[in-house]
Scaffold this active site. Structure first.
Site, PDB file in Angstrom:
ATOM      1  N   LYS A  98       2.783  -4.616 -21.741  1.00  0.00           N
ATOM      2  CA  LYS A  98       3.515  -5.788 -22.196  1.00  0.00           C
ATOM      3  C   LYS A  98       3.573  -5.669 -23.722  1.00  0.00           C
ATOM      4  CE  LYS A  98       3.329 -10.703 -22.986  1.00  0.00           C
ATOM      5  NZ  LYS A  98       2.479 -11.905 -23.058  1.00  0.00           N
ATOM      6  N   GLY A 159       1.451 -20.736 -25.897  1.00  0.00           N
ATOM      7  CA  GLY A 159       0.383 -21.719 -25.826  1.00  0.00           C
ATOM      8  C   GLY A 159       0.796 -23.156 -26.038  1.00  0.00           C
ATOM      9  N   ALA A 185       5.353 -17.343 -21.802  1.00  0.00           N
ATOM     10  CA  ALA A 185       4.944 -18.258 -22.869  1.00  0.00           C
ATOM     11  C   ALA A 185       5.593 -19.629 -22.748  1.00  0.00           C
ATOM     12  CB  ALA A 185       5.253 -17.697 -24.261  1.00  0.00           C
ATOM     13  N   GLY A 186       4.769 -20.665 -22.883  1.00  0.00           N
ATOM     14  CA  GLY A 186       5.258 -22.039 -22.950  1.00  0.00           C
ATOM     15  C   GLY A 186       5.162 -22.835 -21.670  1.00  0.00           C
ATOM     16  N   ASN A 207      -0.798 -17.854 -19.246  1.00  0.00           N
ATOM     17  CA  ASN A 207      -2.224 -17.793 -19.527  1.00  0.00           C
ATOM     18  C   ASN A 207      -2.777 -19.170 -19.865  1.00  0.00           C
ATOM     19  OD1 ASN A 207      -4.336 -15.767 -21.748  1.00  0.00           O
ATOM     20  ND2 ASN A 207      -4.873 -17.253 -20.223  1.00  0.00           N
ATOM     21  N   THR A 208      -2.346 -19.723 -20.999  1.00  0.00           N
ATOM     22  CA  THR A 208      -2.926 -20.972 -21.487  1.00  0.00           C
ATOM     23  C   THR A 208      -2.754 -22.122 -20.499  1.00  0.00           C
ATOM     24  OG1 THR A 208      -2.406 -20.259 -23.738  1.00  0.00           O
ATOM     25  CG2 THR A 208      -3.011 -22.563 -23.441  1.00  0.00           C
TER      26      THR A 208
END
Length: 256
Positions: A98, A159, A185-186, A207-208
């Site tokens: 990635k 995040g 992301a987001g 992830n977050t």
């Protein structure tokens, strides 16, 4: 029956990819990975110990069950990203990467010029490149033209948990490229994941949204179900939106 997700030479049943950072403990991370149903797990090469003779977060990931997707998080130049990817291939024995090349510490938006430069080199070196990019259809097309195995447009800043900020651009990207489009992301909660999949995205990496939840294991399961539901809804074809009401029961044949 729907075809599986194919990225480069690899095929996956799950369309949810998950990260390994920010978890309270390695044990919670391990349980969340299992609950997510994911087959692909990302690891930040610059933030984990790749020396398998010493204790590492990698000790808590079953590599027989999960495909490792090393990422170049924290790289701000093409040279640094290329060097990090090369290190990951040697240490983890994978051509999967990635690719992240950041342009700003505050927003963590990608540096497009450096991203194209590093992607060009890594594709020629035989990597299966999954680049993190802006939600820009032109950039997505350029990355595909270079030979990237997929494109990974952001939904919102890394995040942030803001969800899909520009669904129209994502939709245009889906119409522009033929390689898989994986939102990265987001994504903050299950409804965000469902929206991305209902647009027609081929997968989501997060992830977050999972690791930062009050109950990461429960959120991992929720995200898995949302991705599955969103994909099924997309394939099933939603009804068109209308300005006025439409009776659920036919009006013809009513007894007066």
């Amino acid at each position: 029956m729907e075809e599986a997700l194919k990225i480069g030479k690899r095929v996956f049943k799950s369309r949810l990819m998950v990260g390994t950072g920010k978890y309270p403990t390695n044990e919670i991370m391990k349980k969340a990975l299992d609950a997510s149903g994911a087959e692909v797990v990302t690891v930040a090469v610059r933030r984990v110990n790749l020396d398998r003779t010493r204790a590492s977060m990698l000790d808590h990931i079953d590599t027989k069950k999960f495909t490792l997707l090393p990422n170049t998080a924290g790289c701000y130049t093409a040279a640094d990203a290329i060097r990090t990817a090369m290190l990951a291939r040697e240490a983890l024995e994978t051509e999967f990467v990635k690719l992240e090349v950041l342009g700003d510490e505050k927003t963590l938006f990608p540096d497009n010029e450096a991203l194209l430069e590093s992607a060009r080199v890594l594709v020629k070196e035989g990597f299966s490149v999954l680049p993190y990019t802006n939600d820009d259809p032109i950039m997505a097309r350029k990355l595909e033209d270079l030979g990237c195995a997929a494109v990974m447009p952001l939904a919102a800043p890394i995040g942030s948990g803001l969800g899909i900020r520009n669904p129209h651009n994502i939709r245009i990207i889906l119409e522009t490229v033929k390689v898989p489009v994986i939102v990265d992301a987001g994504v903050g909660t299950a409804s965000d994941a469902a929206v991305a999949m209902e647009l027609g995205c081929h997968g989501i990496l997060m992830n977050t949204g999972i690791a930062g939840a009050k109950d990461p294991v429960g959120m991992a399961k929720a995200m898995r179900l949302a991705v599955e539901a969103g994909r099924l809804a997309y394939l099933s074809g939603r009804i068109p939106k209308k300005l006025y009401a439409s009776a659920s029961s036919p009006l013809q044949g009513l007894i007066e």
